[in-house]
Motif scaffolding. Structure first.
Motif, PDB file in Angstrom:
ATOM      1  N   LEU A 203     -41.879 -60.497  -6.655  1.00 17.87           N
ATOM      2  CA  LEU A 203     -40.648 -60.350  -7.412  1.00 17.87           C
ATOM      3  C   LEU A 203     -40.020 -58.984  -7.147  1.00 17.87           C
ATOM      4  CD1 LEU A 203     -41.741 -61.862 -10.821  1.00 17.87           C
ATOM      5  CD2 LEU A 203     -40.244 -62.903  -9.133  1.00 17.87           C
ATOM      6  N   SER A 204     -38.708 -58.976  -7.129  1.00 18.82           N
ATOM      7  CA  SER A 204     -38.008 -57.707  -6.938  1.00 18.82           C
ATOM      8  C   SER A 204     -38.162 -56.855  -8.196  1.00 18.82           C
ATOM      9  CB  SER A 204     -36.518 -57.979  -6.677  1.00 18.82           C
ATOM     10  OG  SER A 204     -35.893 -58.415  -7.864  1.00 18.82           O
ATOM     11  N   PRO A 205     -37.951 -55.537  -8.084  1.00 17.86           N
ATOM     12  CA  PRO A 205     -38.108 -54.672  -9.256  1.00 17.86           C
ATOM     13  C   PRO A 205     -37.043 -54.914 -10.323  1.00 17.86           C
ATOM     14  CG  PRO A 205     -37.421 -53.397  -7.322  1.00 17.86           C
ATOM     15  CD  PRO A 205     -37.685 -54.793  -6.849  1.00 17.86           C
ATOM     16  N   GLU A 206     -35.947 -55.581  -9.953  1.00 13.20           N
ATOM     17  CA  GLU A 206     -34.908 -55.856 -10.934  1.00 13.20           C
ATOM     18  C   GLU A 206     -35.323 -57.016 -11.829  1.00 13.20           C
ATOM     19  OE1 GLU A 206     -31.258 -56.591  -8.967  1.00 13.20           O
ATOM     20  OE2 GLU A 206     -31.220 -54.673  -7.907  1.00 13.20           O
ATOM     21  N   LEU A 207     -35.045 -56.863 -13.123  1.00 12.54           N
ATOM     22  CA  LEU A 207     -35.400 -57.921 -14.058  1.00 12.54           C
ATOM     23  C   LEU A 207     -34.558 -59.162 -13.771  1.00 12.54           C
ATOM     24  CD1 LEU A 207     -35.788 -55.991 -17.426  1.00 12.54           C
ATOM     25  CD2 LEU A 207     -37.574 -56.843 -15.912  1.00 12.54           C
ATOM     26  N   SER A 208     -35.181 -60.312 -13.868  1.00  8.64           N
ATOM     27  CA  SER A 208     -34.500 -61.578 -13.609  1.00  8.64           C
ATOM     28  C   SER A 208     -35.103 -62.625 -14.525  1.00  8.64           C
ATOM     29  CB  SER A 208     -34.710 -62.001 -12.148  1.00  8.64           C
ATOM     30  OG  SER A 208     -36.069 -62.366 -11.947  1.00  8.64           O
ATOM     31  N   PRO A 209     -34.466 -63.805 -14.633  1.00  8.42           N
ATOM     32  CA  PRO A 209     -35.062 -64.865 -15.442  1.00  8.42           C
ATOM     33  C   PRO A 209     -36.486 -65.202 -15.014  1.00  8.42           C
ATOM     34  CG  PRO A 209     -32.799 -65.417 -14.908  1.00  8.42           C
ATOM     35  CD  PRO A 209     -33.137 -64.182 -14.120  1.00  8.42           C
ATOM     36  N   GLU A 210     -36.774 -65.075 -13.708  1.00  8.88           N
ATOM     37  CA  GLU A 210     -38.114 -65.412 -13.229  1.00  8.88           C
ATOM     38  C   GLU A 210     -39.177 -64.440 -13.710  1.00  8.88           C
ATOM     39  OE1 GLU A 210     -37.484 -68.683 -12.611  1.00  8.88           O
ATOM     40  OE2 GLU A 210     -35.815 -67.573 -11.842  1.00  8.88           O
ATOM     41  N   HIS A 211     -38.775 -63.192 -13.991  1.00  9.45           N
ATOM     42  CA  HIS A 211     -39.734 -62.246 -14.557  1.00  9.45           C
ATOM     43  C   HIS A 211     -40.251 -62.775 -15.900  1.00  9.45           C
ATOM     44  CE1 HIS A 211     -38.472 -59.250 -11.586  1.00  9.45           C
ATOM     45  NE2 HIS A 211     -39.525 -58.528 -11.968  1.00  9.45           N
ATOM     46  N   ASN A 212     -39.365 -63.378 -16.663  1.00  9.56           N
ATOM     47  CA  ASN A 212     -39.784 -63.902 -17.967  1.00  9.56           C
ATOM     48  C   ASN A 212     -40.846 -64.977 -17.813  1.00  9.56           C
ATOM     49  OD1 ASN A 212     -37.929 -62.198 -19.041  1.00  9.56           O
ATOM     50  ND2 ASN A 212     -36.509 -63.767 -19.727  1.00  9.56           N
ATOM     51  N   LEU A 213     -40.743 -65.809 -16.775  1.00  4.22           N
ATOM     52  CA  LEU A 213     -41.718 -66.875 -16.582  1.00  4.22           C
ATOM     53  C   LEU A 213     -43.033 -66.335 -16.043  1.00  4.22           C
ATOM     54  CD1 LEU A 213     -39.447 -69.681 -15.088  1.00  4.22           C
ATOM     55  CD2 LEU A 213     -40.068 -69.281 -17.468  1.00  4.22           C
ATOM     56  N   HIS A 214     -42.982 -65.270 -15.260  1.00  9.16           N
ATOM     57  CA  HIS A 214     -44.196 -64.726 -14.675  1.00  9.16           C
ATOM     58  C   HIS A 214     -44.909 -63.742 -15.598  1.00  9.16           C
ATOM     59  CE1 HIS A 214     -44.174 -66.416 -10.614  1.00  9.16           C
ATOM     60  NE2 HIS A 214     -42.864 -66.277 -10.612  1.00  9.16           N
ATOM     61  N   PHE A 215     -44.157 -63.092 -16.495  1.00  8.40           N
ATOM     62  CA  PHE A 215     -44.770 -62.032 -17.289  1.00  8.40           C
ATOM     63  C   PHE A 215     -44.751 -62.285 -18.794  1.00  8.40           C
ATOM     64  CE2 PHE A 215     -43.308 -59.833 -13.365  1.00  8.40           C
ATOM     65  CZ  PHE A 215     -44.568 -59.591 -12.852  1.00  8.40           C
ATOM     66  N   VAL A 216     -43.914 -63.172 -19.271  1.00 13.38           N
ATOM     67  CA  VAL A 216     -43.933 -63.522 -20.693  1.00 13.38           C
ATOM     68  C   VAL A 216     -45.010 -64.576 -20.902  1.00 13.38           C
ATOM     69  CG1 VAL A 216     -42.623 -64.537 -22.591  1.00 13.38           C
ATOM     70  CG2 VAL A 216     -41.510 -62.944 -21.025  1.00 13.38           C
ATOM     71  N   ASP A 217     -45.812 -64.390 -21.943  1.00  5.27           N
ATOM     72  CA  ASP A 217     -46.921 -65.327 -22.141  1.00  5.27           C
ATOM     73  C   ASP A 217     -46.567 -66.402 -23.167  1.00  5.27           C
ATOM     74  OD1 ASP A 217     -47.486 -64.289 -24.774  1.00  5.27           O
ATOM     75  OD2 ASP A 217     -48.569 -62.636 -23.837  1.00  5.27           O
TER      76      ASP A 217
END
Length: 284
Positions: free
Chosen positions: A143-157
């Motif tokens: 993932l790129s360092p910029e926050l994106s919707p995909e960050h929520n799926l990978h890092f939100v539990d």
């Protein structure tokens, strides 16, 4: 790393590009027991009933659990008596996101898919869409360092999702009472726990359809512990959403039981809750 988020990916995929689930096609008047046996043989929880060239109804494992399993007298009746008449269908040119939204809005688990000539091509269900989501998330690079919707799926539990109350039974409870509780709570899962509350197994609506329906006449004489699965589709509350989807896909389940460190059930998260979350995140 792709700039496409999961909702955009679902919107770009046509049902004609997906591996659809099979369904059983039976003529009007076919006996329930015969239809259930045909569904089990094809490992599908969906049958469609036809009158000539017309699609007259749909009969699913939920209908089996609600209307058939406790009624041996119904096993020899026509499937028409228990099907949903004039079912909704979706064209193969529709997108996966359209199918998902239709299923969530109308609480469908199976949606027959038709071709250009209105011929039946198969059905799309939650398991097909789980595999699509897992494939997309699993194919992503770093993932790129910029926050994106995909960050929520990978890092939100999973603690960030609304979880359903678990339905708990003891192994010595009757199979009939467990199925009744499942139907009353309008859920497809009961968790079997020991006296300490530790989850030791589960019984699903699919198990009821596959192993019990049209086979066991006296459900109250059987213990649920003798029919449960010892393999549990479970996750810790701290499991990332993307990992949960990959687990669902690998196990072929549409839910996960949230279990704490001592093995007690805290809640149940289904694919529907996950999709409602990622739709909200990607729309933000």
């Amino acid at each position: 790393m792709t700039d496409t988020n999961i909702v955009q990916q679902f919107d770009s995929v046509r049902l004609s590009d997906m591996r659809l689930s099979s369904l059983v096609v039976v003529p009007s008047g076919r006996k329930v027991a015969s239809v259930v046996a045909a569904m089990a043989a094809q490992h599908t929880g969906c049958a469609v009933v036809t009158e000539g060239a017309r699609l007259a109804g749909i009969f699913t494992e939920r209908d089996v659990a609600k209307h058939v399993v406790r009624s041996p007298d119904a096993w020899g009746a026509a499937v028409d008596d228990f099907m949903t008449a004039d079912p909704a269908v979706i064209n193969h040119d529709a997108s996966a996101i359209h199918a998902l939204r239709t299923m969530n809005a109308r609480r469908f688990r199976n949606l027959p898919v038709t071709g250009a000539d209105a011929d039946l091509l198969g059905s799309v269900n939650h398991y097909d869409l789980i595999r699509l989501a897992a494939s997309f998330l699993g194919s992503q690079g770093k993932l790129s360092p910029e926050l994106s919707p995909e960050h929520n799926l990978h890092f939100v539990d999973l603690t960030g999702l609304s979880a359903r109350e678990p339905l708990l039974v003891l192994p010595g409870d009757s199979l009939g009472s467990a199925i009744d509780a499942m139907i009353s709570a309008e859920t497809g899962l009961v968790s079997v726990v020991d006296r300490r509350g530790t989850v030791i197994g589960e019984l699903t609506e699919h198990d009821v359809f596959l192993k019990v329906a049209c086979r066991v006449e006296d459900l109250d004489s059987e213990s649920v512990g003798d029919w449960m699965n010892e393999q549990i589709a479970a996750a810790a509350p701290g499991t990332p959403i993307s990992e949960a989807l990959l687990t669902m896909a690998s196990l072929g389940h549409r839910y996960l039981v949230l279990i704490n460190e001592v093995g007690r059930a805290l809640g149940v998260v289904t694919f529907r809750e996950i999709t409602e979350y990622f739709e909200a995140v990607c729309a933000a």
